[in-house]
Design an enzyme around this catalytic site. Structure first.
Site, mmCIF file in Angstrom:
data_model
loop_
_atom_site.group_PDB
_atom_site.id
_atom_site.type_symbol
_atom_site.label_atom_id
_atom_site.label_comp_id
_atom_site.label_asym_id
_atom_site.label_seq_id
_atom_site.Cartn_x
_atom_site.Cartn_y
_atom_site.Cartn_z
ATOM 1 N N GLU A 2 0.827 -1.218 0.000
ATOM 2 C CA GLU A 2 0.000 0.000 0.000
ATOM 3 C C GLU A 2 0.859 1.264 0.000
ATOM 4 O O GLU A 2 0.761 2.081 0.909
ATOM 5 C CB GLU A 2 -0.894 0.012 1.245
ATOM 6 N N PRO A 3 1.709 1.444 -0.982
ATOM 7 C CA PRO A 3 2.558 2.640 -0.953
ATOM 8 C C PRO A 3 1.792 3.913 -1.302
ATOM 9 O O PRO A 3 0.942 3.911 -2.189
ATOM 10 C CB PRO A 3 3.601 2.336 -2.045
ATOM 11 N N CYS B 78 -0.854 32.436 11.421
ATOM 12 C CA CYS B 78 -0.689 32.878 12.810
ATOM 13 C C CYS B 78 -0.385 31.727 13.753
ATOM 14 O O CYS B 78 -1.171 31.433 14.675
ATOM 15 C CB CYS B 78 -1.942 33.610 13.274
ATOM 16 N N GLU B 79 0.656 31.031 13.516
ATOM 17 C CA GLU B 79 1.143 29.959 14.397
ATOM 18 C C GLU B 79 2.664 29.967 14.330
ATOM 19 O O GLU B 79 3.233 30.036 13.223
ATOM 20 C CB GLU B 79 0.658 28.569 13.927
ATOM 21 N N ARG C 201 3.232 19.208 6.928
ATOM 22 C CA ARG C 201 4.175 18.246 7.520
ATOM 23 C C ARG C 201 5.230 18.890 8.443
ATOM 24 O O ARG C 201 5.482 18.368 9.532
ATOM 25 C CB ARG C 201 4.857 17.427 6.433
ATOM 26 N N TYR D 19 4.879 17.440 12.295
ATOM 27 C CA TYR D 19 5.871 16.595 12.973
ATOM 28 C C TYR D 19 7.320 16.924 12.586
ATOM 29 O O TYR D 19 8.154 16.030 12.465
ATOM 30 C CB TYR D 19 5.579 15.101 12.816
ATOM 31 N N TYR E 5 1.080 13.869 1.014
ATOM 32 C CA TYR E 5 0.663 14.480 2.279
ATOM 33 C C TYR E 5 0.909 15.994 2.265
ATOM 34 O O TYR E 5 1.325 16.591 3.249
ATOM 35 C CB TYR E 5 1.376 13.801 3.474
ATOM 36 N N ARG F 110 3.402 7.590 -0.236
ATOM 37 C CA ARG F 110 4.489 8.563 -0.391
ATOM 38 C C ARG F 110 5.461 8.213 -1.525
ATOM 39 O O ARG F 110 5.837 9.062 -2.330
ATOM 40 C CB ARG F 110 5.265 8.614 0.932
#
Ligand SMILES: Cc1ncc(COP(=O)(O)O)c(C=O)c1O
Length: 427
Positions: free
Chosen positions: A287-288, A357-358, A326, A330, A384, A290
């Site tokens: 199930e690739p 604004c983060e 991304r 993380y 992603y 990326r």
């Protein structure tokens, strides 16, 4: 493929990215995808299985664009979907039920019903994430007057050598049926045997794997479980025992700039050997997501401001975490380079950030020269990226540009800021 031409300009599929945006008539931020390179990626992977019956089920969550799914389907891929909406997109891209798998925890009734009702006998397999879900699927199958084809998603208890946020096969992960719950799953299968057909077993140990070790450890665990499935819940077949498929999941890593010593084909070849030994005749599913699309998408952004504060030089882009989450989610690092010729002097270092604004809307530090470029390319953003986009701060979704293998250029810009303003105002 991303490259640079003799004038130093960033190119995709051999054409300068800036010229592609002009031809498409879109402004930044914009994703540009190389469909020919995605097709080549799929063909290389499929070639690695040799005579082994296999299904490369593209994990649609990585990139849901119809043009991408159609390209991979034409190359022979199926799809792994995680929701009713993803299933609908895959079906509309032309994928037949026998090439579709539904996974994910917390499946909705709509997703389960669509999976059971597709075609003559439902999709290839619903990957069951919990014992409780088995009963829910059996209930829906009974109501629909069908038998649901299910595969157990097992959590093989393997800690993959990847970022902890994308390691999914360890004992504390939220996904899959834990080994200790397998007996309960078999009991539930036994109770629902009139409504459920167990066709396979699978697992997914994690994403962005840069070595095969843990993938194969998970695969061996899944094969051992398959060999011990009680005969009472096995699908009757010519040899009396065999499951139809075994699914080792996706997770093949790509090179985000730090190197990736293994290719997806290396995983496929090693997995094939294991299946030929442990479950001969079964279809091997991978199930690739990326690895099929990640390296073949670039996010082009414009520099909207520079500033100095404290000891830092900031470079503010018109693309941020709402376009590519991304890094904020993380800490992922994507290479950021000048769109046009690379600067002759790489000093100074810029802290490249988005406009949202983060504080976590931050892509990291990059040497981009002085003065900095007016436009940059954020590399390896095909997976992603757009699929995680949001409207936070009232931002429109980025444009998408598809470069087809025959040179055609197409765009999609369905969720721009204007439609967001309409929608929010009408609520
Ligand atoms: C069940 C399942 N299959 C496949 C994938 C695709 O993984 P990757 O994009 O790393 O290949 C994922 C990713 O989260 C997943 O959860």
């Amino acid at each position: 493929m991303f490259s640079r031409d003799s004038e130093g300009r960033a190119t995709v599929a051999g054409r300068p990215l800036g010229a592609i945006l002009d031809a498409a008539g879109v402004t930044t931020p914009a994703y540009v995808y190389d469909l020919g390179a995605m097709e080549a990626e799929a063909c290389e992977l499929m070639g690695a299985f040799g005579e082994q019956p296999h299904l490369v089920a593209y994990a649609v969550k990585a990139n849901t664009a119809g043009a991408v799914i159609r390209t991979l389907a034409a190359a022979g891929c199926g799809a792994e979907v995680g929701s009713a909406a993803e299933l609908a997109v895959a079906v509309r891209a032309g994928l037949t039920p026998d090439r579709l798998l539904l996974s994910g925890m917390g499946k909705t009734v709509a997703a389960i019903d669509a999976a059971i009702s597709s075609g003559d006998r439902g999709i290839r397999a619903i990957q069951v994430d919990s014992v409780d879900e088995l009963s829910r699927i059996a209930d829906r199958a009974r109501s629909l007057g069908r038998r649901a084809r299910v595969a157990l998603r097992v959590n093989p208890g393997v800690m993959a050598d990847t970022h902890e946020a994308i390691a999914t096969g360890h004992d504390d992960a939220k996904f899959g049926i834990a080994m200790r719950d397998l007996d309960a799953a078999y009991s539930a299968l036994g109770r629902g045997v009139a409504d459920l057909e167990l066709v396979g077993l699978g697992g997914h140990v994690g994403s962005q794997l840069t070595r095969t070790d843990e993938y194969l450890e998970g695969a061996r665990a899944i094969l051992a479980i398959a060999a011990a499935v009680p005969s009472a819940v096995r699908r009757p077949s010519a040899d009396g025992a065999r499951l139809e498929l075994v699914d080792f999941g996706g997770g093949f890593g790509i090179d985000y700039g730090d190197g990736c010593p293994v290719r997806p084909a290396d995983f496929a070849r090693a997995a094939t050997l294991l299946v030929q030994e442990g479950m001969p005749g079964a279809t091997l599913v991978v199930e690739p997501g990326r690895s099929l699309v990640g390296a073949h998408g670039s996010l082009v952004a414009s520099v909207v401001a520079t500033k100095r504060s404290g000891s830092r030089r900031w470079l503010v882009l018109d693309a941020g975490m709402t376009d590519l989450l991304r890094p904020a989610l993380y800490g992922a690092r994507h290479r950021i380079e000048s769109l046009d010729a690379a600067p002759t002097s790489t000093d100074p270092t810029w802290r490249v950030v988005g406009p949202v604004c983060e504080s976590t809307d931050d892509f990291g530090e990059f040497s981009l020269g002085d003065p900095p470029p007016s436009r940059v390319v954020i590399r390896d953003a095909g997976a992603y990226g757009y699929t995680m986009a949001s409207h936070y701060n009232g931002r429109g979704f980025p444009a998408e540009v598809f470069v087809h293998a025959d040179g055609r250029i197409a765009t999609s810009n369905a969720h721009d800021a204007a439609s967001w303003i309409e929608g929010r105002s009408a609520s």
